[in-house]
Structures are given as C-alpha cells and as structure tokens.
Design a protein around this motif. Sequence first.
Motif, mmCIF file in Angstrom:
data_model
loop_
_atom_site.group_PDB
_atom_site.id
_atom_site.type_symbol
_atom_site.label_atom_id
_atom_site.label_comp_id
_atom_site.label_asym_id
_atom_site.label_seq_id
_atom_site.Cartn_x
_atom_site.Cartn_y
_atom_site.Cartn_z
ATOM 1 N N GLU A 65 1.379 -1.364 -0.220
ATOM 2 C CA GLU A 65 -0.393 0.404 -0.507
ATOM 3 C C GLU A 65 0.738 1.163 -0.160
ATOM 4 O O GLU A 65 0.732 2.264 -0.705
ATOM 5 C CB GLU A 65 -0.918 0.267 1.509
ATOM 6 N N ASN A 66 1.794 1.301 1.129
ATOM 7 C CA ASN A 66 2.685 2.210 1.059
ATOM 8 C C ASN A 66 4.380 2.486 0.971
ATOM 9 O O ASN A 66 4.737 3.061 0.240
ATOM 10 C CB ASN A 66 2.254 2.863 2.353
ATOM 11 N N GLY A 67 4.937 1.494 0.372
ATOM 12 C CA GLY A 67 6.095 0.806 0.189
ATOM 13 C C GLY A 67 7.009 0.229 1.744
ATOM 14 O O GLY A 67 7.906 -0.535 1.047
ATOM 15 N N GLY A 68 5.784 0.518 2.767
ATOM 16 C CA GLY A 68 7.103 -0.246 3.433
ATOM 17 C C GLY A 68 7.097 -1.750 3.565
ATOM 18 O O GLY A 68 8.390 -2.346 3.803
ATOM 19 N N SER A 69 5.862 -2.428 3.640
ATOM 20 C CA SER A 69 6.219 -3.831 4.069
ATOM 21 C C SER A 69 6.712 -4.084 2.847
ATOM 22 O O SER A 69 7.985 -5.452 3.244
ATOM 23 C CB SER A 69 4.180 -4.465 4.122
ATOM 24 N N SER A 70 6.764 -3.784 1.709
ATOM 25 C CA SER A 70 7.346 -4.865 0.673
ATOM 26 C C SER A 70 8.941 -4.398 0.751
ATOM 27 O O SER A 70 9.823 -5.391 0.524
ATOM 28 C CB SER A 70 7.023 -3.455 -0.775
ATOM 29 N N ALA A 71 9.416 -2.677 1.275
ATOM 30 C CA ALA A 71 10.640 -3.404 1.295
ATOM 31 C C ALA A 71 10.862 -4.051 2.638
ATOM 32 O O ALA A 71 12.336 -4.497 2.439
ATOM 33 C CB ALA A 71 11.262 -1.618 1.807
ATOM 34 N N LEU A 72 10.195 -4.845 3.596
ATOM 35 C CA LEU A 72 10.661 -5.509 4.380
ATOM 36 C C LEU A 72 10.807 -7.073 3.836
ATOM 37 O O LEU A 72 11.787 -8.126 3.917
ATOM 38 C CB LEU A 72 9.606 -5.926 5.542
ATOM 39 N N ALA A 73 9.530 -7.250 2.354
ATOM 40 C CA ALA A 73 9.726 -8.406 2.078
ATOM 41 C C ALA A 73 10.947 -8.848 1.781
ATOM 42 O O ALA A 73 11.512 -9.514 1.119
ATOM 43 C CB ALA A 73 8.380 -8.455 1.509
ATOM 44 N N ALA A 74 11.153 -7.090 0.651
ATOM 45 C CA ALA A 74 12.463 -7.351 -0.114
ATOM 46 C C ALA A 74 13.940 -7.588 0.374
ATOM 47 O O ALA A 74 14.067 -8.310 0.019
ATOM 48 C CB ALA A 74 12.539 -5.586 -0.904
ATOM 49 N N ARG A 75 13.526 -7.139 1.549
ATOM 50 C CA ARG A 75 14.405 -7.575 2.315
ATOM 51 C C ARG A 75 14.586 -9.177 2.584
ATOM 52 O O ARG A 75 15.795 -9.904 2.103
ATOM 53 C CB ARG A 75 15.222 -6.653 3.900
ATOM 54 N N ILE A 76 13.884 -9.559 3.533
ATOM 55 C CA ILE A 76 13.530 -10.943 3.469
ATOM 56 C C ILE A 76 13.929 -12.096 2.824
ATOM 57 O O ILE A 76 14.401 -12.465 2.673
ATOM 58 C CB ILE A 76 12.476 -10.970 3.940
ATOM 59 N N LEU A 77 13.350 -11.483 1.310
ATOM 60 C CA LEU A 77 13.496 -12.357 -0.049
ATOM 61 C C LEU A 77 14.780 -12.363 -0.582
ATOM 62 O O LEU A 77 15.644 -13.366 -1.128
ATOM 63 C CB LEU A 77 12.764 -11.853 -1.313
ATOM 64 N N SER A 78 15.524 -11.016 -0.864
ATOM 65 C CA SER A 78 17.323 -11.278 -1.238
ATOM 66 C C SER A 78 18.074 -11.665 0.163
ATOM 67 O O SER A 78 18.582 -12.391 -0.739
ATOM 68 C CB SER A 78 17.739 -9.522 -1.003
ATOM 69 N N GLU A 79 17.349 -11.841 1.726
ATOM 70 C CA GLU A 79 18.612 -12.388 2.044
ATOM 71 C C GLU A 79 17.994 -14.838 1.901
ATOM 72 O O GLU A 79 19.089 -14.415 2.578
ATOM 73 C CB GLU A 79 18.105 -12.281 3.613
ATOM 74 N N ARG A 80 17.179 -15.101 1.164
ATOM 75 C CA ARG A 80 17.314 -15.996 0.746
ATOM 76 C C ARG A 80 17.131 -16.237 -0.178
ATOM 77 O O ARG A 80 16.725 -17.731 -1.507
ATOM 78 C CB ARG A 80 15.543 -16.447 1.027
ATOM 79 N N GLY A 81 18.019 -15.483 -1.222
ATOM 80 C CA GLY A 81 18.432 -15.604 -2.356
ATOM 81 C C GLY A 81 17.774 -15.449 -3.496
ATOM 82 O O GLY A 81 18.448 -15.619 -4.562
ATOM 83 N N TYR A 82 16.489 -14.925 -3.303
ATOM 84 C CA TYR A 82 15.319 -14.288 -4.592
ATOM 85 C C TYR A 82 16.491 -13.074 -5.568
ATOM 86 O O TYR A 82 16.773 -11.722 -4.322
ATOM 87 C CB TYR A 82 14.002 -13.696 -4.058
ATOM 88 N N ARG A 83 16.559 -12.272 -6.185
ATOM 89 C CA ARG A 83 16.364 -11.610 -7.127
ATOM 90 C C ARG A 83 15.119 -10.663 -6.778
ATOM 91 O O ARG A 83 13.808 -10.526 -7.347
ATOM 92 C CB ARG A 83 16.866 -11.567 -8.668
ATOM 93 N N VAL A 84 15.331 -9.270 -6.418
ATOM 94 C CA VAL A 84 14.113 -8.757 -5.819
ATOM 95 C C VAL A 84 14.043 -7.001 -6.543
ATOM 96 O O VAL A 84 15.378 -6.458 -6.844
ATOM 97 C CB VAL A 84 13.532 -9.082 -4.148
ATOM 98 N N MET A 85 13.140 -6.938 -6.643
ATOM 99 C CA MET A 85 12.972 -5.545 -7.110
ATOM 100 C C MET A 85 11.815 -5.010 -6.300
ATOM 101 O O MET A 85 10.823 -5.047 -6.460
ATOM 102 C CB MET A 85 12.657 -4.974 -8.012
ATOM 103 N N ASN A 86 12.450 -3.521 -5.566
ATOM 104 C CA ASN A 86 10.931 -3.050 -4.499
ATOM 105 C C ASN A 86 10.191 -1.459 -5.228
ATOM 106 O O ASN A 86 10.932 -0.461 -5.620
ATOM 107 C CB ASN A 86 11.452 -2.912 -2.737
ATOM 108 N N ALA A 87 8.574 -1.374 -5.492
ATOM 109 C CA ALA A 87 8.089 -0.578 -6.003
ATOM 110 C C ALA A 87 8.207 0.353 -4.627
ATOM 111 O O ALA A 87 7.495 0.364 -4.405
ATOM 112 C CB ALA A 87 6.745 -0.638 -6.461
ATOM 113 N N VAL A 88 8.963 1.410 -4.925
ATOM 114 C CA VAL A 88 8.751 2.654 -3.871
ATOM 115 C C VAL A 88 7.511 3.334 -4.264
ATOM 116 O O VAL A 88 7.524 3.883 -5.433
ATOM 117 C CB VAL A 88 10.309 3.678 -4.076
#
Length: 104
Positions: A65-88
């Motif tokens: 909705e605002n960008g905060g939750s997706s940034a946290l999800a991006a951090r978690i997924l990137s730490e697990r080896g996913y290639r991630v882009m976070n939509a600000v």
Amino acid sequence: MRFQNINIRNILNDALNYGGIIVDVRDAEAFAKNHIPMAINLPLEEIKQGNITLPKGKIVLLYCENGGSSALAARILSERGYRVMNAVGGLKEYRGALTKKRTS
C-alpha cells in the motif's frame, strides 16, 4: 544481499522488460479489492513465515500500500536468494489501471 528500488509507476514495464513476477504483499482481503494487473498475492506474513513459492530464477517485483511492507519483504526475500525489486511508494503512488473485484 541487496535489492533494487524502482518507481511504482514503472512496475508493469519493468516486469515485462525483466520477465519478472509482480507480487502484492498486502493481505488477501486488500488484494481482492484491487491490485495491479498481472500481480499475484503473497502476503508479508506468509513471507515472514517462510511460505514462499516463488521461482528463484525470476525477478520478483514487490509492492504494497505505502512501500514499507514491500521493503521488508524485499529484504527477507533477497536474504533468501531471490532477485528482488521493491516498488517505492506503493499503490498510493501508482497511477495505472487496477484490477478490481466485481460486485453484483
């Protein structure tokens, strides 16, 4: 690991250009009301619990909705080896068409 931030307004083009998967990390109820076309729903709570069924070979473009939750999800997924882009900016900054739940 790291992830890249992108502008929410370009998420559809970026998904097409990179052959990525658009993921809405809001809860299922919010997703059902409206979401970006082509998006799938994988709530942040599921990501936190490790219930991730995304292919690691694809770029994952996240939004909320605002960008905060997706940034946290991006951090978690990137730490697990996913290639991630976070939509600000999240859906509040998105100006494109949304898929909406039809009401009778």
